[in-house]
Design a protein around this motif. Sequence first.
Motif, PDB file in Angstrom:
ATOM      1  N   PHE A  12      45.902  33.388  24.999  1.00  0.00           N
ATOM      2  CA  PHE A  12      45.821  34.802  25.321  1.00  0.00           C
ATOM      3  C   PHE A  12      44.393  35.133  25.765  1.00  0.00           C
ATOM      4  O   PHE A  12      44.144  35.712  26.827  1.00  0.00           O
ATOM      5  N   TRP A  13      43.447  34.720  24.948  1.00  0.00           N
ATOM      6  CA  TRP A  13      42.043  35.002  25.248  1.00  0.00           C
ATOM      7  C   TRP A  13      41.606  34.330  26.552  1.00  0.00           C
ATOM      8  O   TRP A  13      40.946  34.940  27.396  1.00  0.00           O
ATOM      9  N   ALA A  14      41.994  33.075  26.715  1.00  0.00           N
ATOM     10  CA  ALA A  14      41.554  32.306  27.887  1.00  0.00           C
ATOM     11  C   ALA A  14      42.052  32.941  29.190  1.00  0.00           C
ATOM     12  O   ALA A  14      41.338  32.962  30.197  1.00  0.00           O
ATOM     13  N   HIS A  38      39.478  34.253  32.013  1.00  0.00           N
ATOM     14  CA  HIS A  38      39.621  33.719  33.357  1.00  0.00           C
ATOM     15  C   HIS A  38      39.694  34.865  34.380  1.00  0.00           C
ATOM     16  O   HIS A  38      39.005  34.850  35.407  1.00  0.00           O
ATOM     17  N   SER A  39      40.483  35.865  34.061  1.00  0.00           N
ATOM     18  CA  SER A  39      40.633  37.022  34.957  1.00  0.00           C
ATOM     19  C   SER A  39      39.289  37.723  35.152  1.00  0.00           C
ATOM     20  O   SER A  39      38.895  38.046  36.283  1.00  0.00           O
ATOM     21  N   LEU A  40      38.600  37.970  34.040  1.00  0.00           N
ATOM     22  CA  LEU A  40      37.329  38.699  34.120  1.00  0.00           C
ATOM     23  C   LEU A  40      36.280  37.905  34.886  1.00  0.00           C
ATOM     24  O   LEU A  40      35.512  38.469  35.669  1.00  0.00           O
ATOM     25  N   ASN A  41      36.254  36.599  34.666  1.00  0.00           N
ATOM     26  CA  ASN A  41      35.306  35.774  35.409  1.00  0.00           C
ATOM     27  C   ASN A  41      35.555  35.855  36.901  1.00  0.00           C
ATOM     28  O   ASN A  41      34.622  35.835  37.700  1.00  0.00           O
ATOM     29  N   TYR A  42      36.839  35.940  37.266  1.00  0.00           N
ATOM     30  CA  TYR A  42      37.139  36.068  38.681  1.00  0.00           C
ATOM     31  C   TYR A  42      36.630  37.382  39.227  1.00  0.00           C
ATOM     32  O   TYR A  42      36.044  37.440  40.302  1.00  0.00           O
ATOM     33  N   LYS A  43      36.882  38.437  38.461  1.00  0.00           N
ATOM     34  CA  LYS A  43      36.450  39.745  38.937  1.00  0.00           C
ATOM     35  C   LYS A  43      34.940  39.777  39.180  1.00  0.00           C
ATOM     36  O   LYS A  43      34.471  40.217  40.216  1.00  0.00           O
ATOM     37  N   ALA A  74      40.387  43.209  37.110  1.00  0.00           N
ATOM     38  CA  ALA A  74      40.220  41.777  37.353  1.00  0.00           C
ATOM     39  C   ALA A  74      41.517  41.165  37.884  1.00  0.00           C
ATOM     40  O   ALA A  74      41.505  40.348  38.796  1.00  0.00           O
ATOM     41  N   GLN A  75      42.640  41.596  37.305  1.00  0.00           N
ATOM     42  CA  GLN A  75      43.910  40.998  37.719  1.00  0.00           C
ATOM     43  C   GLN A  75      44.269  41.337  39.148  1.00  0.00           C
ATOM     44  O   GLN A  75      44.960  40.581  39.816  1.00  0.00           O
ATOM     45  N   LYS A  76      43.805  42.490  39.623  1.00  0.00           N
ATOM     46  CA  LYS A  76      44.039  42.787  41.033  1.00  0.00           C
ATOM     47  C   LYS A  76      43.341  41.746  41.906  1.00  0.00           C
ATOM     48  O   LYS A  76      43.956  41.154  42.773  1.00  0.00           O
ATOM     49  N   GLU A 131      45.330  30.203  40.517  1.00  0.00           N
ATOM     50  CA  GLU A 131      46.233  29.499  39.608  1.00  0.00           C
ATOM     51  C   GLU A 131      46.647  30.388  38.438  1.00  0.00           C
ATOM     52  O   GLU A 131      45.853  31.084  37.866  1.00  0.00           O
ATOM     53  N   ASP A 132      47.937  30.360  38.104  1.00  0.00           N
ATOM     54  CA  ASP A 132      48.387  31.156  36.977  1.00  0.00           C
ATOM     55  C   ASP A 132      49.564  30.493  36.320  1.00  0.00           C
ATOM     56  O   ASP A 132      50.685  30.586  36.769  1.00  0.00           O
ATOM     57  N   HIS A 133      49.268  29.814  35.249  1.00  0.00           N
ATOM     58  CA  HIS A 133      50.329  29.151  34.506  1.00  0.00           C
ATOM     59  C   HIS A 133      51.370  30.136  34.023  1.00  0.00           C
ATOM     60  O   HIS A 133      52.551  29.904  34.103  1.00  0.00           O
ATOM     61  N   ASP A 134      50.883  31.243  33.491  1.00  0.00           N
ATOM     62  CA  ASP A 134      51.792  32.146  32.781  1.00  0.00           C
ATOM     63  C   ASP A 134      52.787  32.767  33.732  1.00  0.00           C
ATOM     64  O   ASP A 134      53.930  32.998  33.389  1.00  0.00           O
ATOM     65  N   LEU A 135      52.329  33.009  34.926  1.00  0.00           N
ATOM     66  CA  LEU A 135      53.188  33.520  35.974  1.00  0.00           C
ATOM     67  C   LEU A 135      54.338  32.561  36.218  1.00  0.00           C
ATOM     68  O   LEU A 135      55.493  32.951  36.267  1.00  0.00           O
TER      69      LEU A 135
END
Lengths: 214, 214, 214, 214
Positions: free
Chosen positions: A147-149, A153-158, B195-197, B205-209
Amino acid sequence: MDWELFLSPYKQAVDELKIKLRGYREQYEMSNQHSPIEFVTARVKPVASILDKARRKNIALNELHTSMQDLAGIRVMCQFVDDIPTVIELIRNRQDMRLVEERDYIAETKESGYRSYHMVVEYPVQTIVGERKILVEIQIRTLAMNFWATIEHSLNYKYEGRLPTEVRDRLQRASEAAFLLDEEMSKIKGEIQEAQKHFALKKIEDHDLKRTKR
Amino acid sequence: MDWELFLSPYKQAVDELKIKLRGYREQYEMSNQHSPIEFVTARVKPVASILDKARRKNIALNELHTSMQDLAGIRVMCQFVDDIPTVIELIRNRQDMRLVEERDYIAETKESGYRSYHMVVEYPVQTIVGERKILVEIQIRTLAMNFWATIEHSLNYKYEGRLPTEVRDRLQRASEAAFLLDEEMSKIKGEIQEAQKHFALKKIEDHDLKRTKR
Amino acid sequence: MDWELFLSPYKQAVDELKIKLRGYREQYEMSNQHSPIEFVTARVKPVASILDKARRKNIALNELHTSMQDLAGIRVMCQFVDDIPTVIELIRNRQDMRLVEERDYIAETKESGYRSYHMVVEYPVQTIVGERKILVEIQIRTLAMNFWATIEHSLNYKYEGRLPTEVRDRLQRASEAAFLLDEEMSKIKGEIQEAQKHFALKKIEDHDLKRTKR
Amino acid sequence: MDWELFLSPYKQAVDELKIKLRGYREQYEMSNQHSPIEFVTARVKPVASILDKARRKNIALNELHTSMQDLAGIRVMCQFVDDIPTVIELIRNRQDMRLVEERDYIAETKESGYRSYHMVVEYPVQTIVGERKILVEIQIRTLAMNFWATIEHSLNYKYEGRLPTEVRDRLQRASEAAFLLDEEMSKIKGEIQEAQKHFALKKIEDHDLKRTKR
């Protein structure tokens, strides 16, 4: 470069490994034991990410096969922290792959707060032009670590890796909450295991079980 | 009683609803919006559980169709507490089912600590002998609520509803840890959504997706 | 005897092999070549059939593992008769299984009219208690052979192996029609292969392709 | 034009209808009746084909929604010619779609030799922005008709609709062989149906059944 063709054995490798690792879960359930594996996901690294990482790490495209270890990725999620060593042992004992490397980011948490156990294996795929040996990265983590990872990951991308202090702090508190949940779960584990045996015997409704069987 | 035959329209109903609710997720992703739905599971209540509940609640077998509302069950998991109202709205707006009842165990947490939002809908299934209207229970919850609920359910089975004080206390602390994680997540939500946008745009890459698309 | 437990590695074997053989199809398509594999099915022999066959062939239950070669079964369907040798070659070349036996019921049609190519392989499965070697029967046949075989199988069940003359005659004519279709298809094959290359290049709609990818 | 977004409700429609029509098969099997449905495939028309057809038929892109009836396509395959009317009846009786048009290319075979029954229905999809009504084309045909149609489609692509006489003749002979197989099957049908009831009762191994359940 024909990416679809290049990545095709990687896709085959993750498809096979997904089925192989998911099989463990059913075997544990069938023998009424707690399964150390909650669910398994798989992906081939998207082309955009490959190009990005190749540029960042200075990897030539004709060396991807040997120098980028996570083109094929498998993620194993566990309920409890101490399920992780059990999964590691299962993978080490397999005769159908060769262990290349292990990295323990649980004992040595990354500076960012990232926790997970990584294994890199060499896995043979039988293609229409013969056997191909493929590197696969297997990440093993609890549901809370996962969940945390995902969020980190999302925030690092942003923020392209440069998180503002405020975000970094919030992320830190979420990480602590995730860690705390893992701790509480560990304490309750004995109770749950006993319960799950009964649970399995009674063949009671289980959404989560269904989820991983598809 | 031929249970397989009796439960057959319920199985059909959950199979259809699983596809229908999972479809939302792809639509949100495609339009680069945060999806309020993380994943969706479905099950038909196992026969042993039906018999158990019928005995406990004094329901005659020929009244199951109208009196047991969770023979068909759908569970929708959300990342954030405030995704839940969005999912409720999506379901209320559907033209292919009729809302029968709602129960808010988040505003009014159950004594045990159980939190979830329940909706009961009447859903028409087209069978080989014509249309059949089926009751379906939809449970909406966060990942952390789901984690806790799974454990509580297991423990209740073990102790047949009579949890020892120690177990009850441990369960309580786990519930608090789950609640805390939900709280921290809520605070970080704005950051994550932004961030998710980006995330979606970059098709990273998105495993959960992948997990929910199968 | 706990059949679910006994058959568990057989189920794992067919799940893995299904993914492995289906992978070929995508590889051929990706390189714009005609795929010799149209689709792949898999099954573990049902317990009733196992008991039936064990009685008929006088096999002791503790010898099933070595003496009943079709507990795990894979079926590969081809469009054309001369795709069959290509599939045989693909399987012979695999490094992850050992060929035990081959039986060519195409060159030597069974008296009943049954046509198919059978291969028995020994396939290693990694279980939670270590490696297990499993016998798997792979049947390779055209769509027309498969159509006929399904019907013959049904009729044999109905009449418990003792078909009335009239039924036998009808079955014979259906077999001839199936054979004729295979012949006509062989003649048209060159044209079709050329066409399918174009087809693949243009990435035109293809239902059948989607069917096998699930 | 964002094709992925435009086609998204069409994809949702075919996903839902695939599950809905496949459900019939299990219902027939469960009640030990011959299933008129052998298997079901689905596809959204690829963008290249849409553009091609729009140009050929002079359809403006903003009229695709109403003027191209096969953007969403479902194909139902039957074992026997006289299963087709049963499937037509099942679809006509559904309350969750509206019949727009029917075309009987079995009674009136196309000049090319193409045989199939076509139904166009209007099907409502619930999206994140409300209900959308989608046209879906459902094609119903036997396995032999399907086999032939696949080939004819490929050859037409190769020769861009202008088949040489020799190819046309070969195709004609294959079509006759397919027709003959359908005829022989029709004659044997009574026997098979009886047999399949026994078959179902004995719960004997059935590869083909497994194929459609995935």
